[in-house]
Motif scaffolding. Sequence first.
Motif, PDB file in Angstrom:
ATOM      1  N   ILE A  68       0.874  -1.161   0.000  1.00 48.90           N
ATOM      2  CA  ILE A  68       0.000   0.000   0.000  1.00 48.90           C
ATOM      3  C   ILE A  68       0.915   1.216   0.000  1.00 48.90           C
ATOM      4  O   ILE A  68       1.523   1.546   1.019  1.00 48.90           O
ATOM      5  N   ASP A  69       1.037   1.838  -1.143  1.00 49.24           N
ATOM      6  CA  ASP A  69       1.863   3.043  -1.257  1.00 49.24           C
ATOM      7  C   ASP A  69       0.979   4.252  -0.998  1.00 49.24           C
ATOM      8  O   ASP A  69      -0.081   4.399  -1.618  1.00 49.24           O
ATOM      9  N   ILE A  70       1.409   5.104  -0.091  1.00 50.58           N
ATOM     10  CA  ILE A  70       0.638   6.291   0.249  1.00 50.58           C
ATOM     11  C   ILE A  70       1.454   7.524  -0.099  1.00 50.58           C
ATOM     12  O   ILE A  70       2.578   7.693   0.382  1.00 50.58           O
ATOM     13  N   VAL A  71       0.867   8.359  -0.942  1.00 53.60           N
ATOM     14  CA  VAL A  71       1.506   9.586  -1.383  1.00 53.60           C
ATOM     15  C   VAL A  71       0.746  10.768  -0.789  1.00 53.60           C
ATOM     16  O   VAL A  71      -0.457  10.902  -1.023  1.00 53.60           O
ATOM     17  N   VAL A  72       1.430  11.590  -0.028  1.00 55.13           N
ATOM     18  CA  VAL A  72       0.815  12.781   0.541  1.00 55.13           C
ATOM     19  C   VAL A  72       1.108  13.931  -0.421  1.00 55.13           C
ATOM     20  O   VAL A  72       2.219  14.446  -0.483  1.00 55.13           O
ATOM     21  N   ALA A  73       0.086  14.308  -1.193  1.00 56.72           N
ATOM     22  CA  ALA A  73       0.246  15.322  -2.228  1.00 56.72           C
ATOM     23  C   ALA A  73      -0.246  16.696  -1.784  1.00 56.72           C
ATOM     24  O   ALA A  73      -0.215  17.639  -2.564  1.00 56.72           O
ATOM     25  N   SER A  74      -0.710  16.803  -0.548  1.00 58.11           N
ATOM     26  CA  SER A  74      -1.168  18.087  -0.006  1.00 58.11           C
ATOM     27  C   SER A  74      -0.710  18.205   1.439  1.00 58.11           C
ATOM     28  O   SER A  74      -0.870  17.269   2.230  1.00 58.11           O
ATOM     29  N   THR A  75      -0.175  19.362   1.780  1.00 58.12           N
ATOM     30  CA  THR A  75       0.290  19.589   3.154  1.00 58.12           C
ATOM     31  C   THR A  75      -0.861  19.626   4.154  1.00 58.12           C
ATOM     32  O   THR A  75      -0.629  19.517   5.357  1.00 58.12           O
ATOM     33  N   ALA A 135     -15.518  19.098  -6.620  1.00 56.86           N
ATOM     34  CA  ALA A 135     -14.707  18.294  -5.710  1.00 56.86           C
ATOM     35  C   ALA A 135     -15.560  17.130  -5.202  1.00 56.86           C
ATOM     36  O   ALA A 135     -16.790  17.213  -5.171  1.00 56.86           O
ATOM     37  N   THR A 136     -14.912  16.063  -4.817  1.00 56.67           N
ATOM     38  CA  THR A 136     -15.579  14.901  -4.233  1.00 56.67           C
ATOM     39  C   THR A 136     -14.671  14.363  -3.135  1.00 56.67           C
ATOM     40  O   THR A 136     -13.519  14.793  -2.997  1.00 56.67           O
ATOM     41  N   ASN A 137     -15.171  13.423  -2.357  1.00 57.95           N
ATOM     42  CA  ASN A 137     -14.371  12.917  -1.243  1.00 57.95           C
ATOM     43  C   ASN A 137     -13.333  11.885  -1.675  1.00 57.95           C
ATOM     44  O   ASN A 137     -12.189  11.923  -1.250  1.00 57.95           O
ATOM     45  N   VAL A 138     -13.743  10.940  -2.524  1.00 61.47           N
ATOM     46  CA  VAL A 138     -12.831   9.867  -2.922  1.00 61.47           C
ATOM     47  C   VAL A 138     -13.093   9.471  -4.371  1.00 61.47           C
ATOM     48  O   VAL A 138     -14.233   9.466  -4.831  1.00 61.47           O
ATOM     49  N   ILE A 191      -2.465   5.056  -2.701  1.00 63.01           N
ATOM     50  CA  ILE A 191      -3.436   6.004  -2.157  1.00 63.01           C
ATOM     51  C   ILE A 191      -2.788   7.381  -2.239  1.00 63.01           C
ATOM     52  O   ILE A 191      -1.662   7.577  -1.757  1.00 63.01           O
ATOM     53  N   VAL A 192      -3.489   8.310  -2.858  1.00 62.92           N
ATOM     54  CA  VAL A 192      -3.008   9.683  -2.974  1.00 62.92           C
ATOM     55  C   VAL A 192      -3.866  10.559  -2.079  1.00 62.92           C
ATOM     56  O   VAL A 192      -5.094  10.589  -2.234  1.00 62.92           O
ATOM     57  N   LEU A 193      -3.232  11.235  -1.149  1.00 61.70           N
ATOM     58  CA  LEU A 193      -3.920  12.143  -0.239  1.00 61.70           C
ATOM     59  C   LEU A 193      -3.723  13.554  -0.778  1.00 61.70           C
ATOM     60  O   LEU A 193      -2.609  14.079  -0.771  1.00 61.70           O
ATOM     61  N   THR A 194      -4.798  14.131  -1.257  1.00 60.72           N
ATOM     62  CA  THR A 194      -4.706  15.399  -1.965  1.00 60.72           C
ATOM     63  C   THR A 194      -5.690  16.415  -1.406  1.00 60.72           C
ATOM     64  O   THR A 194      -6.196  16.256  -0.302  1.00 60.72           O
ATOM     65  N   ASP A 195      -5.963  17.440  -2.180  1.00 66.26           N
ATOM     66  CA  ASP A 195      -6.883  18.488  -1.750  1.00 66.26           C
ATOM     67  C   ASP A 195      -8.048  18.599  -2.733  1.00 66.26           C
ATOM     68  O   ASP A 195      -8.087  17.906  -3.752  1.00 66.26           O
ATOM     69  N   ASP A 196      -8.980  19.470  -2.415  1.00 64.91           N
ATOM     70  CA  ASP A 196     -10.183  19.630  -3.239  1.00 64.91           C
ATOM     71  C   ASP A 196      -9.866  20.108  -4.657  1.00 64.91           C
ATOM     72  O   ASP A 196     -10.518  19.689  -5.608  1.00 64.91           O
ATOM     73  N   THR A 197      -8.885  20.975  -4.795  1.00 65.46           N
ATOM     74  CA  THR A 197      -8.548  21.482  -6.121  1.00 65.46           C
ATOM     75  C   THR A 197      -8.077  20.353  -7.040  1.00 65.46           C
ATOM     76  O   THR A 197      -8.540  20.234  -8.182  1.00 65.46           O
ATOM     77  N   ALA A 198      -7.192  19.528  -6.534  1.00 69.57           N
ATOM     78  CA  ALA A 198      -6.661  18.428  -7.353  1.00 69.57           C
ATOM     79  C   ALA A 198      -7.728  17.381  -7.657  1.00 69.57           C
ATOM     80  O   ALA A 198      -7.822  16.890  -8.792  1.00 69.57           O
ATOM     81  N   ILE A 199      -8.549  17.043  -6.671  1.00 73.27           N
ATOM     82  CA  ILE A 199      -9.564  16.011  -6.920  1.00 73.27           C
ATOM     83  C   ILE A 199     -10.665  16.543  -7.838  1.00 73.27           C
ATOM     84  O   ILE A 199     -11.238  15.783  -8.619  1.00 73.27           O
ATOM     85  N   ARG A 200     -10.913  17.839  -7.773  1.00 73.19           N
ATOM     86  CA  ARG A 200     -11.895  18.436  -8.691  1.00 73.19           C
ATOM     87  C   ARG A 200     -11.411  18.294 -10.126  1.00 73.19           C
ATOM     88  O   ARG A 200     -12.196  17.947 -11.019  1.00 73.19           O
ATOM     89  N   ILE A 233      -6.392   5.023  -5.288  1.00 70.71           N
ATOM     90  CA  ILE A 233      -7.473   5.663  -4.532  1.00 70.71           C
ATOM     91  C   ILE A 233      -6.982   7.076  -4.232  1.00 70.71           C
ATOM     92  O   ILE A 233      -5.853   7.258  -3.765  1.00 70.71           O
ATOM     93  N   VAL A 234      -7.820   8.061  -4.534  1.00 68.34           N
ATOM     94  CA  VAL A 234      -7.465   9.466  -4.278  1.00 68.34           C
ATOM     95  C   VAL A 234      -8.492  10.031  -3.299  1.00 68.34           C
ATOM     96  O   VAL A 234      -9.697   9.893  -3.515  1.00 68.34           O
ATOM     97  N   ILE A 235      -8.013  10.650  -2.232  1.00 61.94           N
ATOM     98  CA  ILE A 235      -8.902  11.191  -1.201  1.00 61.94           C
ATOM     99  C   ILE A 235      -8.570  12.675  -0.986  1.00 61.94           C
ATOM    100  O   ILE A 235      -7.399  13.038  -0.830  1.00 61.94           O
TER     101      ILE A 235
END
Length: 174
Positions: free
Chosen positions: A20-27, A80-83, A59-68, A104-106
């Motif tokens: 399970i690789d987790i990438v934190v793409a938003s501070t 924007a959406t949650n996941v 799993i990419v942990l991002t923000d509303d702008t990127a997921i939108r 999975i992007v959240i």
Amino acid sequence: MKRNRGARSPAQPRGEVAAIDIVVASTLWTEQRSVKALLRRAIREAASVTSTALGEIAIVLTDDTAIRTLNRDWRGKDAATNVLSFPAGEPRGSRGIPRFLGDIVIAYETTEREAHAEHKPFADHLMHLAVHGFLHLAGYDHAADDQAAAMERLEAAILDRLGVRNPYLAHGAA
């Protein structure tokens, strides 16, 4: 005592995630403690109750702008959406190499806003979104009412094993 080679131990889960690789793409995600451990726990539990073959996910942990942007580009929904889940569609990995199940992007802000609005702990909502996203990678869907009901039941059962209240019960219901 001899063990039959290839025999499955009774305690061994049906499905397993190799990595399970987790990438934190938003501070924004740095505000939450133990996020990676929670996500790994939720994904492993979901894999243990599905017949998902050994595989890897990101799993990419991002923000509303990127997921939108992803939601607009991939689903034609400019919001924007949650996941979001992106199944890889690989039938299986090469011999000895686990297959890649998908991404999975959240989004942080939507996850936080929903948790607050529903009066639930952020961690519980995050685990729910991770399980929901994983089930999409495992081939589950909620396009039709019967599919949605089956997926919700499975999510609730997995979340119960994680000690998370059923998110589909009305707030305040038993």
